[in-house]
Design a protein around this motif. Structure first.
Motif, PDB file in Angstrom:
ATOM      1  N   ASN A 149       0.569  -1.024  -0.412  1.00 18.64           N
ATOM      2  CA  ASN A 149       0.272  -0.447   0.135  1.00 18.64           C
ATOM      3  C   ASN A 149       0.489   0.905  -0.276  1.00 18.64           C
TER       4      ASN A 149
ATOM      5  N   ILE B 215      -6.179  -4.099  -5.722  1.00 17.71           N
ATOM      6  CA  ILE B 215      -6.179  -5.908  -5.119  1.00 17.71           C
ATOM      7  C   ILE B 215      -5.183  -6.093  -5.849  1.00 17.71           C
ATOM      8  N   CYS B 216      -4.859  -7.938  -5.732  1.00 18.91           N
ATOM      9  CA  CYS B 216      -3.352  -7.539  -6.126  1.00 18.91           C
ATOM     10  C   CYS B 216      -3.792  -8.276  -8.439  1.00 18.91           C
TER      11      CYS B 216
ATOM     12  N   ALA C 178      -9.974 -10.589  -5.215  1.00 24.08           N
ATOM     13  CA  ALA C 178     -10.584  -9.864  -5.236  1.00 24.08           C
ATOM     14  C   ALA C 178     -11.909 -10.045  -5.216  1.00 24.08           C
TER      15      ALA C 178
ATOM     16  N   ILE D  26     -12.128 -12.837  -1.871  1.00 25.09           N
ATOM     17  CA  ILE D  26     -11.972 -11.411  -0.679  1.00 25.09           C
ATOM     18  C   ILE D  26     -13.189 -11.568  -0.725  1.00 25.09           C
TER      19      ILE D  26
ATOM     20  N   THR E 134     -12.839  -5.808   3.915  1.00 26.55           N
ATOM     21  CA  THR E 134     -11.976  -6.166   2.945  1.00 26.55           C
ATOM     22  C   THR E 134     -10.010  -5.286   2.765  1.00 26.55           C
ATOM     23  N   ARG E 135      -9.910  -4.355   3.461  1.00 27.32           N
ATOM     24  CA  ARG E 135      -8.589  -3.946   3.391  1.00 27.32           C
ATOM     25  C   ARG E 135      -8.071  -4.476   3.846  1.00 27.32           C
TER      26      ARG E 135
ATOM     27  N   GLN F 253      -7.310  -8.151   2.920  1.00 27.15           N
ATOM     28  CA  GLN F 253      -6.101  -8.305   1.542  1.00 27.15           C
ATOM     29  C   GLN F 253      -4.471  -8.276   1.942  1.00 27.15           C
ATOM     30  N   ASN F 254      -4.615  -7.913   3.319  1.00 32.85           N
ATOM     31  CA  ASN F 254      -3.300  -7.304   3.879  1.00 32.85           C
ATOM     32  C   ASN F 254      -3.155  -8.462   5.811  1.00 32.85           C
TER      33      ASN F 254
ATOM     34  N   GLY G 109      -3.482 -10.175  -0.677  1.00 35.01           N
ATOM     35  CA  GLY G 109      -3.934  -9.115  -2.330  1.00 35.01           C
ATOM     36  C   GLY G 109      -3.375  -8.587  -2.374  1.00 35.01           C
ATOM     37  N   LYS G 110      -2.497  -7.848  -1.962  1.00 33.72           N
ATOM     38  CA  LYS G 110      -2.186  -6.704  -1.759  1.00 33.72           C
ATOM     39  C   LYS G 110      -1.544  -6.210  -4.138  1.00 33.72           C
TER      40      LYS G 110
END
Ligand code: T4K
Length: 406
Positions: free
Chosen positions: A59, A82-83, A88, A91, A230-231, A234-235, A251-252
């Motif tokens: 991020n 997301i990657c 996405a 997640i 979700t944030r 993803q981490n 998922g970054k």
């Protein structure tokens, strides 16, 4: 500048086709899905910034800026980069608490049902509307069971679903509604940008998509709690250096992907202009040929025109869609028959023996043709010339192909 100049003038006779001994129309292969790339100098400047900053992922400032630009563009409150869109979807599905059964169209890229099955949620395949190729809301209610928790609708080819009807069903039956809008970045529905409908939406920024970040995706939502969840997910679920709030994944999006995304956003209007011009040219050059139709475009809505999708009715063209595909491939035009044969007929989903008549009909008729910034009007004229030659000589070609197969 074309990456695949025609070798010679357009083909006039059946014998000119490579499949019958002629030379190929293009020296190099023409693909569906060549990336749209903005100002490469600007991109390289951003890459230099990244290298100097030594902040490559987790991020960083470019991801942050990319998320803000997506928020501005879509008018949605939250964007979580997301990657890729598959992660996405996974997640978003998890953050929405989906379990049991979820209704999805079968006519989609296999990532849509995979994102459910990966979490041991059963995708229940629904048929599509023959005009828009998107999930048919009238079929959804027949599939509801006490185990149904949600609907994932797909805004396919940049055309939107009947979103109003889907929102009405989801509200009445207390179902979560997620949109797989992998294809629909930059598009609108009833004048509002795609991104803010249902509980959340997911975009793909894969290399082949209208706007690419090499690989990439995003979850967009107006729901503050869902955005927070979700944030975190993803981490790895981190809330601070050594605090974990929930199960999570990686998922970054990386900084280099965001740099590509920001650069391409600056050229978005140019990409749309080129795609739209190509779309119009295909429409004009192929109108009036019996059995050949192009998916409608709603001029009242914003579109990205990233896919040129034709339908072939073999009862009129005589040559089948697959024979045409074979002919085009021989000419180095790598048209695609997305999403054949429909997810419900692919492993690992086909065991159910389900039949979805509209999905199967469309999957047997559609062909996606090359477009985008790597294709020129001359390329399109040559491609359309081949298609016209084939469909106006359908009987002869079909007979010759069948003779050769004997
Ligand atoms: N939901 C929907 C509805 C989707 O369509 C997709 C992906 C997803 C979810 C999941 O999104 P991501 O997780 O991918 O973000 C492509 C893409 O791989 C896939 O992203 C896309 N949908 C699907 C519709 O199409 P293929 O099998 O057509 O890709 P591929 O690698 O054969 O590329 C097509 C052509 O593009 C190639 O022949 C050459 C050209 N190409 C490709 C790449 C990657 C290039 O010229 N340069 C490149 O870098 O699946």
């Amino acid at each position: 500048m074309s990456q695949a100049e025609p070798v010679h003038s357009p083909k006039h006779r059946v014998g000119d086709l490579r499949i019958f001994g002629g030379s190929p129309a293009f020296i190099e292969k023409l693909h569906v899905g060549r990336p749209n790339v903005g100002n490469s100098q600007r991109f390289l400047e951003r890459v230099n910034d990244i290298l100097e900053r030594k902040w490559l992922t987790n991020n960083g400032p470019y991801v942050d800026e990319f998320e803000r630009r997506v928020v501005q563009l879509t008018g949605v409150q939250h964007c979580i980069a997301i990657c890729n869109a598959t992660i996405a979807l996974e997640i978003a599905i998890r953050a929405l608490g989906l379990k049991g059964e979820v209704i999805v169209p079968s006519f989609t890229f296999v990532a849509t049902p995979h994102a459910l099955q990966w979490q041991e949620i059963t995708p229940v395949f629904c048929d599509i509307d023959s005009q828009t190729h998107t999930i048919d809301p009238n079929e959804i209610e027949k599939l509801l069971t006490p185990r149904t928790r949600g609907i994932i609708a797909v805004n396919l080819w940049s055309y939107s679903c009947d979103i109003a009807k889907l929102e009405e069903i989801a509200a009445r039956r207390s179902l979560k509604l997620l949109f797989d809008s992998a294809h629909a970045f930059g598009c609108s529905y009833q004048g509002r940008m795609i991104g803010g409908f249902g509980n959340a939406e997911v975009f793909s920024f894969h290399a082949t998509k209208f706007l690419n970040t090499f690989e990439g995706g995003a979850i967009v939502t107006n729901d503050d709690d869902l955005a927070r969840a979700t944030r975190l997910m993803q981490n790895f679920g981190f809330t601070s250096y050594d605090q974990i709030a929930c199960v999570g994944t990686n998922g970054k999006m990386s900084e280099i992907s965001a740099a590509m995304g920001l650069t391409n956003l600056e050229s978005m209007d140019d990409f749309i202009a080129v795609n739209r011009r190509h779309h119009k040219q295909y429409e004009e050059e192929l109108t009036g040929f019996p059995g050949v139709s192009m998916l409608f475009t709603d001029e009242k809505e914003k579109g990205n025109y990233q896919y040129v999708v034709l339908e072939f009715d073999a009862s009129k063209t005589i040559v089948t869609r697959d024979e045409l595909l074979q002919i085009l491939h021989q000419e180095n035009v790598l048209a695609r028959r997305y999403f054949y044969p429909g997810c419900h007929r692919m492993e690992p989903y086909r065991a159910s023996g389900l039949s979805l008549p509209e999905t199967e009909r469309v999957a047997n008729r559609v062909l996606s043709l090359p477009t985008g910034t790597s294709i020129t009007p001359a390329d399109i004229s040559t491609i359309c010339g081949i298609i016209r030659l084939v469909v106006t000589n359908g009987g002869e070609i079909s007979e010759r192909l069948r003779d050769e197969r004997r």
